[in-house]
Enzyme design. Sequence first.
Site, short mmCIF file in Angstrom:
data_model
loop_
_atom_site.label_atom_id
_atom_site.label_comp_id
_atom_site.label_asym_id
_atom_site.label_seq_id
_atom_site.Cartn_x
_atom_site.Cartn_y
_atom_site.Cartn_z
CB ALA A 1 -0.92 0.00 1.22
CE LYS A 2 4.91 0.46 -4.20
NZ LYS A 2 3.92 -0.60 -4.44
NE ARG A 3 -2.71 3.16 3.05
CZ ARG A 3 -3.34 2.69 1.98
NH1 ARG A 3 -2.77 2.74 0.81
NH2 ARG A 3 -4.55 2.19 2.08
#
Length: 264
Positions: free
Chosen positions: A95-97
């Site tokens: 999710a590359k948060r």
Amino acid sequence: MSNTRYTERAQKVNSLLCVGLDPDFNKLPQVFKEKEYPQFEFNKWIIEQTAEYAAAYKPNAAFYEACGDGGMRELKMTMEYLQEKYPDIFTILDAKRGDIGNTNNGYVSSIFDWFGFDAMTLHPYMGAESLQPFLDRKDKISIILCRTSNPGAGEFQDLLIETRPLWQVVANDVNSKWNRNGNCMLVVGATYPEEMKVIRSLAPNMTFLVPGIGAQGGDLQTVMKAGLDASGKGLIIAASRSIIFADDAAKEAKKLRDEINSCR
Ligand code: OMP
């Protein structure tokens, strides 16, 4: 610790393969599109074909978010299915948060606690202070983007900080400062094996999540040579489209698992 979940599963099935569950709705076979829970039913089918070869599964949030509230429900159903049927398989939400610390508490609650993922991908742009809510979770894994697989990865990642490119600074700092709880991994794209070699020397014991094999054209043998740690492990080789949309997902997963092992 959660880090051992991956290594134990990898050991158990003798595999470093991670199957990416990226069920792009438009690409689903018609038979699934017509079902009440299309992405979930598709994932279930893929999981049943590939589980014996998989050390990990990695859904990418984008494909579920694209389907609105139904997509989020089906992501949760997928997790429940994995937790019930294959509780020892390592799960990563891609999710590359990464936001300010207070907001990151929300991602921790959602992705680690409500969905129950073992790990998630994070970008390092806002610094360790902001990522502390993830790093503090000793029972979960923070996978930090270091050298991404995309063609334009170098735009920022190659910028020199004094004498070193940014990706080297990230590798060094995650390894020496952020990993106090032993719960960090790095994303290192298969399309940049030369960089991977350097990152392995900077972070000799860290596990790398390696996307870019298959649809993005990374060369497996070169990658394995560049990235394996001293014990012949330390890699999570991820492939999504080349497995899940193959004519025979089981065959593709087995083939890739075997190819990976033949390079170890
Ligand atoms: P395929 O190219 O279909 O195997 O999918 C690659 C998956 O890995 C996608 O979900 C990407 O978003 C993800 N990914 C990359 O492709 N490159 C990266 O540098 C990082 C990731 C990731 O974090 O997993």
